[in-house]
Design a protein around this motif. Structure first.
Motif, PDB file in Angstrom:
ATOM      1  N   SER A   1       0.852  -1.175   0.000  1.00 49.88           N
ATOM      2  CA  SER A   1       0.000   0.000   0.000  1.00 49.88           C
ATOM      3  C   SER A   1       0.892   1.230   0.000  1.00 49.88           C
ATOM      4  N   LEU A   2       0.572   2.209  -0.851  1.00 49.20           N
ATOM      5  CA  LEU A   2       1.393   3.430  -0.894  1.00 49.20           C
ATOM      6  C   LEU A   2       1.398   4.133   0.459  1.00 49.20           C
ATOM      7  N   SER A   3       0.263   4.096   1.136  1.00 49.89           N
ATOM      8  CA  SER A   3       0.211   4.769   2.440  1.00 49.89           C
ATOM      9  C   SER A   3       1.133   4.086   3.437  1.00 49.89           C
ATOM     10  N   TYR A   4       1.190   2.736   3.376  1.00 46.35           N
ATOM     11  CA  TYR A   4       2.078   2.020   4.280  1.00 46.35           C
ATOM     12  C   TYR A   4       3.538   2.290   3.926  1.00 46.35           C
ATOM     13  N   LEU A   5       3.848   2.316   2.636  1.00 46.94           N
ATOM     14  CA  LEU A   5       5.221   2.622   2.217  1.00 46.94           C
ATOM     15  C   LEU A   5       5.653   3.995   2.703  1.00 46.94           C
ATOM     16  N   HIS A   6       4.777   4.955   2.588  1.00 43.98           N
ATOM     17  CA  HIS A   6       5.101   6.309   3.017  1.00 43.98           C
ATOM     18  C   HIS A   6       5.280   6.377   4.530  1.00 43.98           C
ATOM     19  N   ARG A   7       4.381   5.695   5.256  1.00 41.21           N
ATOM     20  CA  ARG A   7       4.438   5.737   6.716  1.00 41.21           C
ATOM     21  C   ARG A   7       5.681   5.026   7.257  1.00 41.21           C
ATOM     22  N   LEU A   8       6.145   3.989   6.546  1.00 40.64           N
ATOM     23  CA  LEU A   8       7.266   3.205   7.037  1.00 40.64           C
ATOM     24  C   LEU A   8       8.597   3.939   6.895  1.00 40.64           C
ATOM     25  N   ARG A   9       8.656   4.925   6.008  1.00 40.64           N
ATOM     26  CA  ARG A   9       9.869   5.754   5.802  1.00 40.64           C
ATOM     27  C   ARG A   9      11.070   4.866   5.458  1.00 40.64           C
ATOM     28  N   ILE A  10      10.920   4.105   4.391  1.00 41.11           N
ATOM     29  CA  ILE A  10      11.999   3.238   3.939  1.00 41.11           C
ATOM     30  C   ILE A  10      12.968   4.023   3.078  1.00 41.11           C
TER      31      ILE A  10
END
Length: 623
Positions: free
Chosen positions: A529-538
Motif C-alpha cells: 500500500s502506498l500509504s504504508y510505504l510512506h508511513r514506514l519511511r523506507i
C-alpha cells in the motif's frame, strides 16, 4: 534361542509386566521341580511306586520341553500350555498313586497355589486346588494309599483333609483376588483415564499381535485410521479443562460407536485417536474416515455451552505402506503434519510426502546445531550503482553446509527455522558475524575506495521483528562497533508493512531511531500500500528478480518495472534490481532511473576473503 531368558513375542493378552512375573514364577517352579523331583523319583522307585515315578518323570519332561520351546519361539503360551498339561498329569499321578509312599504328595502342589494364577490364569488356578482337594478326598474315602502312608491314621487323615481343603479354598480365593488386582492395575496402565479407550501402550501391543497373526495366518491385511483434533487447546483455554475432558469422552464414545465390533479404537496421544480396522479397500476406508471426521465435528453441547472441533483423518494400509507397527504409526503422524492446514480432509498415506516430511524433520534437527558446529557461513552479493558500475556495498546472504545433508539452500532452511522457532538465534548470529566482516572491510579498504553510502543489507524475518528483545539487541549493535549506522540496512518483506503487531512496530521504530536503513525486499511479489510505504519511511525498494528475468531483447518492455521505478521516484526512495544477468537488463534499468543493481552480471556471491579481494581489484581497475 533368544539372547535373554525373558525375551518374548507379544502373542497374548498378558500385559508386559504380567509376562515378566509369569516367567519368573515358571522358572522358580522349574528350578524347585528339578531339585525335588529326582529325589522323589528315586524314593518312589525304591518303594516300587513305578506309576508315580513315571508320572513325575513325564511331568519333568513336559515342563522342560515347554521351556525349550519357549526359548526358541519366544511365545509365552508355549510354556504355559506345557505347564498346564504337566500339572494335571502330576495331579493324576499323585491321585492314582495314593499321594505317594507317605500319602503327602499333594502338599508339594499346595505350595505352588500362590503362583498358579500367574501361569494358568484365573480359571486354571481355581480348577487345580479343587482337583487336588477332590483327589485327596477320594484317596481317604476309598483308602487308596499304601501301608506306609500316614493316612492310615484316621485322625491324621482328617487333619490332612482339613489342611488340603483350607489350602484349596485359599488357593481359589487367591486366584480370584489376584485376577481382580491385575485387572485393576491393567486398567490403570493400559486404559486412557479420560476416554476409557485403550491407551498408547495397549494399542501398540494389540497392533503387534495383529501383525504376528497376519504373518502366521496369511490374512489379507488391515488398516490404521488416524484422527487428529485441531486447535483443541482453545477448548481448554476458553471452556476449561473439565469441559475439554467431557468433550473428549463424548468424542471417544462416537469413535467407539463407529468402530463397533470391527475396529479397535484408542486414544494414542492428547489429540490423536487411532483405529485398527480389518478393511483394506480404499472405498471402505475413505467412507469410514469421512464418517469419523463428520461424527467428531458434530456440535457438542453441555449446559449452556456448545462447541465444535475441527479434525482430519489419515489412512495407512498394512502391509502395502509398511510391515511394522512403528512404520504404520509414523505414516499417520507424518500425514498429520502435511495435512494440518486441511481440516475435514481424509487422506491416504503417500510415501513421497512422507519422505518429504522426513527430510524436513532431518533438516530441522541438523539445523539446531548449525551455529554450534560452525556450519553457517556468509556470502556477499555486491551491489553496484547502475549508472556508473561503482560498488556501493552488498547484500549479506546466508549459506549452510551440513556434514550429513550437504548444502541446503536458504529457501529451504529459513522457513523451517521459522516454523521450528529458532530463526531469532540464526538472525542474531548473522548480524553479529556480518558486522565483524564489514568492520574488517572498513579496516582493509580506504575511505576513498569505499566511497560514500557504502551499505550492507541483512534480511530480517517477521519473527525477528516480533521478538520483544529485538530492539535492545539492535540498539546494542552500535555500542559494540565503530561502523556508522548508515552502513547497515535491514531488509523486510512487504507483509511486515501490513502487520500492526505492536512488537513489530516497536522494532521498526528502533531501527529508524538508531539510523539504520530500511529496505523492502522482493517488492512486487506481495501486497503493498502506498500509504504504508510512506508511513514506514523506507530508504530502498528491491525489485524482485522474477521481474528482471523477464527482460530480454525479445521482450524489451516491462510495464510493471516501469511502474515500480516511477512509484519509487515519487516516494523519493532508492531502488535495487535483483538478478541482473545481461547487459540489456542493465541498460533498460539504467535508462529508467534504477539506482542499484545486483546479480551475476557483476559478481556471484563471495565469501569475506573473496569479497575484499574483489573490492580491491575493482578499485584498482578504476571502476
Amino acid at each position: 534361542m533368544p539372547a535373554c531368558l525373558f525375551s518374548t513375542h507379544r502373542d497374548s493378552e498378558l500385559a508386559p509386566v504380567q509376562v515378566r512375573v509369569t516367567l519368573i514364577a515358571l522358572y522358580s517352579i522349574v528350578i524347585v521341580s528339578l531339585l525335588a523331583a529326582p529325589y522323589n523319583i528315586v524314593m518312589d522307585l525304591r518303594e516300587e511306586e513305578f506309576f508315580l515315578a513315571f508320572t513325575q518323570i513325564l511331568y519333568l519332561g513336559i515342563l522342560i520341553s515347554g521351556l525349550i520351546s519357549f526359548w526358541y519361539s519366544g511365545q509365552v503360551r508355549a510354556i504355559r500350555s506345557s505347564f498346564t498339561v504337566a500339572v494335571f498329569i502330576l495331579i493324576a499321578g499323585i491321585g492314582v498313586g495314593g499321594g505317594g509312599v507317605r500319602g503327602l504328595g499333594f502338599l508339594y502342589i499346595i505350595g505352588s497355589y500362590g503362583v498358579l494364577f500367574l501361569i494358568l490364569g484365573r480359571l486354571g488356578a481355581m480348577i487345580v486346588p479343587a482337583l487336588v482337594f477332590l483327589a485327596a478326598l477320594l484317596n481317604v474315602v476309598f483308602a487308596n494309599y499304601g501301608p506306609l502312608s500316614y493316612l492310615n491314621d484316621p485322625e491324621f487323615a482328617l487333619r490332612y483333609l482339613i489342611i488340603i481343603g483350607a489350602s484349596s479354598s485359599l488357593g481359589v480365593a487367591t486366584a480370584h483376588y489376584q485376577h481382580q488386582i491385575f485387572r485393576f492395575f491393567y486398567h490403570l496402565a493400559y486404559t486412557d483415564e479420560t476416554t476409557g479407550l485403550a491407551n498408547r501402550s495397549r494399542f501398540e501391543a494389540r497392533l503387534e499381535r495383529e501383525i504376528l497373526k497376519q504373518h502366521r495366518l496369511e490374512f489379507p491385511g488391515f488398516s490404521l485410521v488416524g484422527l487428529k483434533l485441531l486447535d483443541f487447546a482453545r477448548i481448554n483455554t476458553f471452556h476449561g479443562s473439565e469441559y475439554g475432558d467431557a468433550l473428549l469422552s463424548e468424542l471417544a464414545y462416537r469413535i467407539q460407536t463407529l468402530c463397533g465390533s470391527h475396529g479397535v479404537p484408542s486414544r494414542y496421544s492428547g489429540t490423536v485417536f487411532l483405529c485398527l480396522v480389518p478393511w483394506t479397500e480404499p472405498y471402505e476406508l475413505e467412507d469410514f474416515g469421512r464418517k469419523l471426521v463428520e461424527s467428531v465435528q458434530r456440535t457438542f453441547s453441555r449446559g449452556t455451552q456448545s462447541v465444535s472441533v475441527q479434525a482430519l483423518a489419515s489412512v495407512t494400509i498394512y502391509p502395502k505402506d509398511g510391515e511394522s507397527g512403528a512404520k504404520l504409526i509414523a505414516n499417520l503422524m507424518g500425514s498429520f503434519v502435511h495435512l494440518r492446514d486441511y481440516p475435514g480432509f481424509v487422506a491416504f498415506f503417500d510415501e513421497n510426502l512422507y519422505r518429504l516430511e522426513a527430510h524436513r524433520y532431518a533438516v530441522v534437527q541438523q539445523l539446531r546445531g548449525a551455529i554450534e558446529n560452525q556450519e553457517l557461513t556468509l556470502r556477499f552479493q555486491p551491489k553496484l550503482l547502475v549508472e556508473d558500475g561503482s560498488c556501493r556495498g552488498a547484500e549479506v546472504l546466508l549459506r549452510w553446509k551440513n556434514s550429513i545433508l550437504g548444502d541446503i539452500g536458504p529457501d529451504v532452511f529459513i522457513p523451517l527455522a521459522e516454523q521450528a522457532g529458532f530463526i531469532n538465534d540464526i538472525t542474531r548470529w548473522v548480524i553479529r558475524t556480518a558486522v565483524n566482516a564489514v568492520e574488517r572491510v572498513y579496516r582493509e579498504l580506504t575511505a576513498d575506495v569505499l566511497g560514500h553510502g557504502f551499505v550492507h543489507a541483512i534480511n530480517l524475518s517477521p519473527l525477528d521483528l516480533g521478538d520483544p528483545d529485538f530492539p535492545d539487541f539492535i540498539a546494542g549493535i552500535l555500542e559494540n562497533t565503530d561502523l556508522p549506522a548508515g552502513a547497515l540496512e535491514f531488509e523486510i518483506t512487504e507483509g511486515v508493512m501490513m502487520d500492526d503487531n505492536p512488537a513489530i512496530q516497536r522494532s521498526l521504530e528502533c531501527i529508524r531511531e538508531n539510523r539504520f536503513r530500511l529496505a523492502i525486499d522482493d517488492f512486487g511479489t506481495g501486497y503493498s500500500s502506498l500509504s504504508y510505504l510512506h508511513r514506514l519511511r523506507i530508504q530502498n525498494l528491491k525489485i524482485d528478480k522474477s521481474f528482471v528475468a523477464g527482460l530480454s531483447e525479445e521482450n524489451p518492455d516491462s510495464p510493471v518495472i516501469d511502474a515500480m521505478l516511477a512509484m519509487a521516484r515519487s516516494l523519493n526512495v532508492e531502488t535495487t534490481a535483483e538478478g541482473i544477468e545481461t547487459e540489456f537488463q542493465q541498460d533498460y534499468l539504467n535508462e529508467r532511473g534504477c539506482t542499484f543493481g545486483q546479480g551475476w552480471l557483476y559478481a556471484k556471491p563471495l565469501d569475506t576473503e573473496a569479497y575484499i579481494v574483489w573490492l580491491k581489484e575493482k578499485a584498482r581497475s578504476g571502476n
